[in-house]
Write a protein that holds these residues in place. Structure first.
Motif, short mmCIF file in Angstrom:
data_model
loop_
_atom_site.label_atom_id
_atom_site.label_comp_id
_atom_site.label_asym_id
_atom_site.label_seq_id
_atom_site.Cartn_x
_atom_site.Cartn_y
_atom_site.Cartn_z
N VAL A 42 17.13 -38.47 105.88
CA VAL A 42 18.57 -38.60 105.62
C VAL A 42 19.27 -38.50 106.97
O VAL A 42 18.84 -37.75 107.86
N ILE A 43 20.33 -39.28 107.13
CA ILE A 43 21.11 -39.25 108.37
C ILE A 43 22.26 -38.27 108.19
O ILE A 43 23.09 -38.43 107.29
N LYS A 44 22.30 -37.27 109.05
CA LYS A 44 23.33 -36.23 108.96
C LYS A 44 24.64 -36.71 109.58
O LYS A 44 24.70 -37.76 110.20
N ARG A 45 25.67 -35.90 109.45
CA ARG A 45 26.99 -36.26 109.98
C ARG A 45 27.00 -36.43 111.49
O ARG A 45 27.78 -37.20 112.02
N ASP A 46 26.12 -35.71 112.17
CA ASP A 46 26.07 -35.83 113.63
C ASP A 46 25.11 -36.94 114.07
O ASP A 46 24.75 -37.04 115.23
N PHE A 47 24.69 -37.77 113.11
CA PHE A 47 23.82 -38.93 113.31
C PHE A 47 22.36 -38.59 113.64
O PHE A 47 21.59 -39.47 113.97
N THR A 48 22.01 -37.32 113.54
CA THR A 48 20.60 -36.96 113.66
C THR A 48 19.93 -37.21 112.30
O THR A 48 20.62 -37.31 111.28
N THR A 49 18.62 -37.32 112.31
CA THR A 49 17.92 -37.49 111.04
C THR A 49 17.14 -36.22 110.72
O THR A 49 16.66 -35.53 111.61
N LYS A 50 17.08 -35.93 109.44
CA LYS A 50 16.35 -34.77 108.95
C LYS A 50 15.48 -35.24 107.78
O LYS A 50 15.78 -36.24 107.14
N PRO A 51 14.42 -34.51 107.49
CA PRO A 51 13.61 -34.87 106.33
C PRO A 51 14.45 -34.81 105.05
O PRO A 51 15.27 -33.91 104.88
N PHE A 52 14.25 -35.77 104.18
CA PHE A 52 14.94 -35.79 102.89
C PHE A 52 14.28 -34.76 101.98
O PHE A 52 13.07 -34.76 101.82
N GLN A 53 15.10 -33.90 101.38
CA GLN A 53 14.59 -32.86 100.48
C GLN A 53 15.40 -32.88 99.19
O GLN A 53 16.54 -32.40 99.15
N LEU A 54 14.80 -33.42 98.15
CA LEU A 54 15.48 -33.54 96.86
C LEU A 54 15.91 -32.18 96.31
O LEU A 54 16.96 -32.05 95.70
N GLU A 55 15.12 -31.15 96.60
CA GLU A 55 15.46 -29.82 96.07
C GLU A 55 16.78 -29.30 96.65
O GLU A 55 17.47 -28.52 95.99
N LYS A 56 17.14 -29.73 97.86
CA LYS A 56 18.44 -29.32 98.42
C LYS A 56 19.58 -29.91 97.61
O LYS A 56 20.61 -29.26 97.38
N ILE A 57 19.41 -31.15 97.16
CA ILE A 57 20.43 -31.79 96.33
C ILE A 57 20.52 -31.06 94.99
O ILE A 57 21.61 -30.74 94.52
N THR A 58 19.37 -30.79 94.40
CA THR A 58 19.33 -30.07 93.12
C THR A 58 20.02 -28.72 93.25
O THR A 58 20.83 -28.34 92.39
N ASN A 59 19.74 -27.98 94.31
CA ASN A 59 20.34 -26.67 94.51
C ASN A 59 21.86 -26.77 94.70
O ASN A 59 22.61 -25.92 94.17
N ALA A 60 22.33 -27.77 95.42
CA ALA A 60 23.77 -27.94 95.63
C ALA A 60 24.46 -28.27 94.31
O ALA A 60 25.55 -27.76 94.02
#
Length: 88
Positions: free
Chosen positions: A6-24
């Motif tokens: 996933v591309i973050k707001r600062d344009f860096t990329t991080k691993p996509f983690q579906l559980e983070k979406i679920t938790n939010a």
């Protein structure tokens, strides 16, 4: 085929983690006292499916955090969780 980054707001990329979406989603559900863990999981799965549909069209597709948030809000509203979508 899967979403791996996933591309973050600062344009860096991080691993996509579906559980983070679920938790939010679950945090928003808890805040408005509507829905539970199963609902949060179902919504996050529909978001992931929508992201995969985009990836089928463009194999190089990497979602941004904003796109993921938009999908979550849309899927919450489609599921009747209007107050949760506002809280999210």
């Amino acid at each position: 085929m899967e979403i791996t980054e996933v591309i973050k707001r600062d344009f860096t990329t991080k691993p996509f983690q579906l559980e983070k979406i679920t938790n939010a989603i679950l945090k928003a559900m808890t805040a408005v006292e509507l829905g539970g863990p199963g609902d949060a999981e179902n919504i996050s799965e529909t978001v992931y499916t929508a992201l995969l549909e985009r990836k089928k069209i463009d194999a190089a597709y990497r979602p941004t955090v904003e796109e993921v948030q938009d999908f979550v809000e849309k899927k919450l509203m489609e599921g009747g969780f209007f107050d949760v979508a506002k809280a999210y």
